[in-house]
Design a protein around this motif. Structure first.
Motif, PDB file in Angstrom:
ATOM      1  N   LEU A 127      72.573  51.970   6.035  1.00 42.30           N
ATOM      2  CA  LEU A 127      72.039  53.100   6.771  1.00 42.30           C
ATOM      3  C   LEU A 127      73.087  54.191   6.908  1.00 42.30           C
ATOM      4  O   LEU A 127      74.274  53.998   6.612  1.00 42.30           O
ATOM      5  CB  LEU A 127      71.567  52.644   8.154  1.00 42.30           C
ATOM      6  CG  LEU A 127      70.564  51.488   8.173  1.00 42.30           C
ATOM      7  CD1 LEU A 127      70.228  51.109   9.609  1.00 42.30           C
ATOM      8  CD2 LEU A 127      69.300  51.864   7.408  1.00 42.30           C
ATOM      9  N   GLU A 128      72.662  55.353   7.397  1.00 40.16           N
ATOM     10  CA  GLU A 128      73.580  56.475   7.542  1.00 40.16           C
ATOM     11  C   GLU A 128      74.709  56.176   8.517  1.00 40.16           C
ATOM     12  O   GLU A 128      75.808  56.717   8.384  1.00 40.16           O
ATOM     13  CB  GLU A 128      72.809  57.721   8.006  1.00 40.16           C
ATOM     14  CG  GLU A 128      71.852  58.267   6.947  1.00 40.16           C
ATOM     15  CD  GLU A 128      71.133  59.512   7.413  1.00 40.16           C
ATOM     16  OE1 GLU A 128      71.346  59.911   8.588  1.00 40.16           O
ATOM     17  OE2 GLU A 128      70.368  60.091   6.626  1.00 40.16           O
ATOM     18  N   GLN A 185      75.546  50.770   9.156  1.00 39.39           N
ATOM     19  CA  GLN A 185      75.010  49.429   9.329  1.00 39.39           C
ATOM     20  C   GLN A 185      74.189  49.013   8.108  1.00 39.39           C
ATOM     21  O   GLN A 185      73.622  49.856   7.416  1.00 39.39           O
ATOM     22  CB  GLN A 185      74.130  49.360  10.586  1.00 39.39           C
ATOM     23  CG  GLN A 185      74.893  49.534  11.886  1.00 39.39           C
ATOM     24  CD  GLN A 185      74.013  49.337  13.099  1.00 39.39           C
ATOM     25  OE1 GLN A 185      72.788  49.399  13.015  1.00 39.39           O
ATOM     26  NE2 GLN A 185      74.617  49.092  14.249  1.00 39.39           N
ATOM     27  N   VAL A 186      74.160  47.706   7.868  1.00 39.50           N
ATOM     28  CA  VAL A 186      73.407  47.165   6.742  1.00 39.50           C
ATOM     29  C   VAL A 186      72.076  46.628   7.248  1.00 39.50           C
ATOM     30  O   VAL A 186      72.029  45.842   8.191  1.00 39.50           O
ATOM     31  CB  VAL A 186      74.196  46.051   6.032  1.00 39.50           C
ATOM     32  CG1 VAL A 186      73.364  45.430   4.911  1.00 39.50           C
ATOM     33  CG2 VAL A 186      75.490  46.612   5.464  1.00 39.50           C
ATOM     34  N   SER A 187      70.997  47.064   6.639  1.00 41.17           N
ATOM     35  CA  SER A 187      69.655  46.661   7.061  1.00 41.17           C
ATOM     36  C   SER A 187      69.028  45.757   6.009  1.00 41.17           C
ATOM     37  O   SER A 187      69.091  46.038   4.804  1.00 41.17           O
ATOM     38  CB  SER A 187      68.775  47.896   7.261  1.00 41.17           C
ATOM     39  OG  SER A 187      67.446  47.538   7.599  1.00 41.17           O
TER      40      SER A 187
END
Length: 247
Positions: A67-68, A71-73
């Motif tokens: 994500l911007e 963080q990893v989604s």
């Protein structure tokens, strides 16, 4: 001598290999080069410009994106019978990809031992020309994944976390579950609580609470990276799903 490929029933019915008729499936299984991965190996990298597609034969993998905010989604899980990387490969097939095309949108990581076949864009192009049924199946799968993503976004707004969690578990059980002799369903993809939180759009603490309530109600059992559904019918009710289908 090469070992025979598993029968059609080995792969989920909604996967590419599960959808294809026998001749097309066997032809696809004979293409490309077989590769193996261990847990933690990266199959495809977000931002990369390669164009090959991986036809998964066994095991399961996680699809993630950054994500911007850094963080990893977790976006999805993929198992044997499915493909990963097909969007970039189709870009190449259309003649607009190549080294300067749109980079890959997600990272795919093995969650355990896996095997796959690597198909280059030219190989995929030739297959689609010979076997239009493969293209039709891929189109159906892409549409199904878009519906899945849209449904997730609607559920984030319209349902409580417990309902969203129940719906997700029912879907995963339908796609990847392995029935037990006592009537339970073992999840074929072991997801951690942070990963379940990412897929349901909820805080990890809230997912932990939802899982505890479902355990206390006798609907499921959880262990280290393992989940067994004990009462699928009641779990459907909690998820406000129709009894016959999750789609």
């Amino acid at each position: 001598m090469t070992a025979p490929h598993p029968p059609a029933g080995h792969w989920p019915a909604r996967s590419l290999l599960g959808m294809l008729p026998g001749p097309a499936r066997q032809e696809m299984l004979g293409l490309g080069v077989e590769v193996r991965f261990d847990a933690g190996d990266v199959l495809l990298s977000e931002g990369a410009h390669d164009r090959h597609v991986l036809l998964l034969l066994s095991g399961f993998a996680k699809v993630t994106a950054t994500l911007e905010n850094g963080q990893v989604s977790l976006l999805a899980v993929r198992v044997g019978g499915e493909t990963v990387g097909e969007m970039a490969a189709v870009d190449g097939v259309g003649g607009v990809g190549g080294a300067d095309g749109v980079p890959r949108s997600a990272t795919v990581t093995a969650c355990g031992p896996m095997s796959a076949r690597v198909l280059q864009p030219a190989v995929l192009r030739e297959l689609l020309m010979r076997r239009p049924e493969v293209g039709m199946a891929l189109t159906r799968i892409v549409a199904d994944r878009l519906r899945w993503a849209n449904r997730r976004r609607m559920e984030f707004r319209g349902y409580s976390v417990k309902v969203r969690l129940a719906r997700l578990l029912v879907e995963l059980a339908a796609a990847y579950g392995q029935p037990e002799h006592d009537g339970g369903v073992v999840m074929g993809c072991g997801l951690t609580q942070p990963e379940l939180a990412a897929l349901t759009g909820a805080a990890e603490t809230t997912v932990h609470k939802g899982l505890r309530e479902l355990r206390e109600e006798g609907l499921l059992e959880t262990g280290y990276r393992s989940t067994t559904i004990r009462d699928l019918a009641r779990l459907r009710q909690v998820g406000e799903l129709p009894a016959a289908d999750v789609r």
